[in-house]
Design a protein around this motif. Structure first.
Motif, short mmCIF file in Angstrom:
data_model
loop_
_atom_site.label_atom_id
_atom_site.label_comp_id
_atom_site.label_asym_id
_atom_site.label_seq_id
_atom_site.Cartn_x
_atom_site.Cartn_y
_atom_site.Cartn_z
N PHE A 1 0.63 -1.13 -0.06
CA PHE A 1 -0.06 -0.01 0.04
C PHE A 1 0.89 1.20 -0.14
CE2 PHE A 1 -2.62 -3.34 2.29
CZ PHE A 1 -3.61 -3.21 1.53
N ASN B 1 -0.35 -5.73 15.97
CA ASN B 1 -1.20 -4.77 15.11
C ASN B 1 -0.41 -4.29 13.93
OD1 ASN B 1 -2.59 -3.47 17.99
ND2 ASN B 1 -3.62 -4.80 16.62
N GLY B 2 -0.96 -4.68 12.64
CA GLY B 2 -0.27 -4.29 11.40
C GLY B 2 0.74 -5.33 10.97
N ALA B 3 0.61 -6.53 11.55
CA ALA B 3 1.39 -7.53 10.96
C ALA B 3 1.24 -8.04 9.73
CB ALA B 3 1.35 -8.73 11.98
N LYS C 1 -2.43 -9.42 9.08
CA LYS C 1 -3.32 -10.54 9.02
C LYS C 1 -4.51 -10.27 8.38
CE LYS C 1 -3.59 -10.07 13.71
NZ LYS C 1 -2.59 -8.90 13.66
N THR D 1 -4.82 -8.12 5.80
CA THR D 1 -4.73 -8.03 4.39
C THR D 1 -4.66 -9.61 3.81
OG1 THR D 1 -3.26 -6.13 4.72
CG2 THR D 1 -2.71 -6.93 2.71
N GLN E 1 -13.11 -7.63 10.75
CA GLN E 1 -13.09 -6.91 11.99
C GLN E 1 -14.13 -5.82 12.02
OE1 GLN E 1 -9.30 -4.61 13.44
NE2 GLN E 1 -8.54 -6.63 13.14
N ARG F 1 1.82 2.14 13.95
CA ARG F 1 2.59 1.90 12.97
C ARG F 1 2.13 2.35 11.59
NH1 ARG F 1 4.93 -3.13 15.27
NH2 ARG F 1 5.65 -3.89 13.34
N ASN G 1 -4.31 -0.41 15.24
CA ASN G 1 -3.72 0.85 15.32
C ASN G 1 -4.58 1.98 15.27
OD1 ASN G 1 -0.68 0.52 15.39
ND2 ASN G 1 -1.12 -0.88 13.61
#
Ligand SMILES: Nc1ncnc2c1ncn2[C@@H]1O[C@H](COP(=O)(O)OP(=O)(O)OP(=O)(O)O)[C@@H](O)[C@H]1O
Length: 506
Positions: A35, A60-62, A64, A66, A107, A396, A411
């Motif tokens: 992105f 958070n932001g790892a 998952k 996506t 989510q 992040r 996040n």
């Protein structure tokens, strides 16, 4: 040469054979996604077998969500391949995923707010048409709600926007498991229990185990590591856009998971058991009686206290927080508030986030007085505040001027925290605020809350995660809109809360 019944998939020159036997429901190879400057997925291999519950964890932001968007067909990888039951899907899409029996509960909940539960169910089942479709849709969703959440009090004619966030989550989950024409093979559940109380979460996880035992598959994403450890067959750990571990759930324990996710320091903090000292009683900050309270019970909070609100979801905890928030602006019978108030909303989609604004603006909105330079907001002060909080709780992003929706769900939730904690509010109301926040950040935030309480701030904290109540000095348990128990920290046990939630009083 490949054997008959197998297929070859070419991946940047590499060849992969998918055997006819033991075929995965879905397999992604080398999935990459960018992105702008952010590399959300760095070439991920991922698969789910038939009859398997795969737990997916990571900070958070790892990456998952996506990755799950790719499994569900809502996002295409920049490169890499997707195969369903051994067949490479060149034009994978949401309708194709639906046709193949792959469903997802994201989510961010997606029910149409102005439609009823039955009408929302009809959206996923276009074959329900003609005379009597409404009745058929109502029966379909009611039966599934009964099966997954026995004793739920949701009616198919309820309008989605009238339901609490927990009930909306229940409807959304139940809807994903309803079947008419298309098959049902794999359901992705992204943080499915984030707004459910322990009892309802247990019902859902029990259902997931039965579903998987029946040969179907599930992907379970959760930041409540116990849920993943206790219900998944295999656990996949993601970190910074990569899969860093994939192993039988039995091979993990909480410590190994946290360390693999990249939280070595968090691990030490878990070991150092939370210790919340009862503060010296400071001046009164809040005195509040729930609207439906008939006896003399009321919630009382002083400066420096962290007060928990517990009980089954939807039993008046959020209503009381919102009433206290409103009373800070305009006098309300039965509620006394003696200092400025900020609210951290749990339902960020409808209550917390300003969608058109940047991350920095979303943080600064509660601190405008401080950010003002003459009549205008100083961009420099706004940026300083944003940078401070980005560092403090690890938001992040490469740029705090990016739109708020460029952040991962957890996040975004951190931004709401930063907004409240960065403000001048002496009283912070928190409405199940850790929705989707990873374990490492949670521990940071707990420390921060205790530190701020030590400085005299007051926190009223509704949580559906019983473990979090350990951070509170005392806890009010709610039932049917009333306070039914006030437990001190020493009296606080899960049994005691459940007993009070289900019993007449405690
Ligand atoms: N639409 C988007 N625009 C820009 N960046 C994005 C977008 N969607 C995701 N990202 C970025 O991609 C990375 C991975 O995000 P993703 O939502 O997959 O994380 P996650 O593991 O699901 O996190 P969480 O646990 O918070 O839900 C993050 O850095 C996020 O900011």
């Amino acid at each position: 040469m490949p054997e008959a019944g197998t297929e070859i998939i070419r991946l940047d020159g590499a060849e992969k054979h998918f055997g006819a036997a033991n075929i995965d429901i879905i397999r992604l190879d080398g999935a990459e996604k960018h992105f702008g400057a952010v590399r959300a997925l760095a070439g991920v291999d991922f698969h789910v077998g038939a009859g398997e519950c795969v737990g997916l964890v990571g900070h958070n932001g790892a990456g998952k969500s996506t990755l799950m968007h790719m499994v569900a067909g809502t996002l295409m990888p920049d490169s890499g391949r997707i195969a369903v039951r051994g067949h490479v899907e060149d034009n994978y899409s949401v309708p194709r995923a639906q046709q193949l029996g792959i469903r997802c509960v994201f989510q961010e909940l997606s029910l149409c707010p102005n439609l009823s539960v039955a009408e929302n169910t009809r959206i996923n089942h276009t074959t329900l048409r003609g005379f009597g479709w409404r009745r058929k849709a109502a029966d379909l969703i009611a039966a599934k709600l009964d099966e997954i959440f026995p004793g739920h009090s949701i009616s198919a004619s309820d309008i989605a926007s009238d339901l609490s966030i927990g009930r909306r989550q229940m409807v959304e989950v139940a809807r994903a498991f309803t079947v008419t024409q298309d098959p049902l093979e794999l359901v992705i559940l992204d943080e499915p229990t984030s707004s459910l109380d322990a009892h309802t979460a247990g019902q859902l996880l029990g259902f997931v185990r039965r579903f998987v035992a029946g040969g179907k598959s599930c992907i379970l994403i959760s930041h409540v590591l116990g849920e993943v450890l206790g219900n998944a067959d295999r656990i996949v750990v993601m970190r910074d856009g990569n899969v860093v571990a994939s192993d039988a759930a039995k091979a993990f324990d909480r410590d190994r998971l946290v360390t693999t996710m990249g939280g070595a320091e968090a691990r030490e903090k878990i070991a150092a058991k939370i210790a919340t000292q009862k503060p010296e009683t400071g001046p009164l900050r809040v005195r509040a009686r729930p609207a439906r309270q008939e006896d003399g019970n009321e919630l009382v909070a002083h400066a420096g206290e962290i007060i928990g609100l517990a009980g089954l979801a939807g039993h008046g905890q959020t209503d009381l927080l919102l009433a206290i928030f409103a009373a800070a602006a305009r006098a309300k019978t039965g509620i006394e508030v003696t200092a400025p108030v900020a609210l951290v909303a749990g339902d960020r989609q409808s209550d917390g986030i300003f969608p058109q604004w940047s991350i920095a603006q979303n943080i600064g909105i509660r601190s405008l007085k401080r950010l003002r330079n003459g009549l205008l907001i100083s961009p420099q002060r706004e940026a300083e505040l944003a940078t401070f909080w980005q560092r403090k709780i690890g938001i992040r992003t490469p740029d705090m001027n990016n739109n708020i929706f460029s952040l991962s769900g957890g996040n975004q939730q951190k931004v709401l925290f930063a907004r409240a904690l960065g403000s001048d509010a002496e009283i912070v109301l928190m409405d199940d605020p850790m929705r989707g926040v990873d374990i490492g950040t949670k521990l940071e935030v707990y420390d921060l809350l205790r530190e701020e309480a030590g400085r005299g701030r007051t926190f009223l904290w509704y949580t559906t995660e019983t473990e979090e109540l350990d951070n509170c000095h005392n806890v009010y348990v709610f039932k049917n809109g009333r306070i039914v128990a006030n437990l001190t920290r020493d009296e606080l046990t899960e049994e005691k809360i459940i007993q009070s939630s289900f019993g007449d009083a405690a």
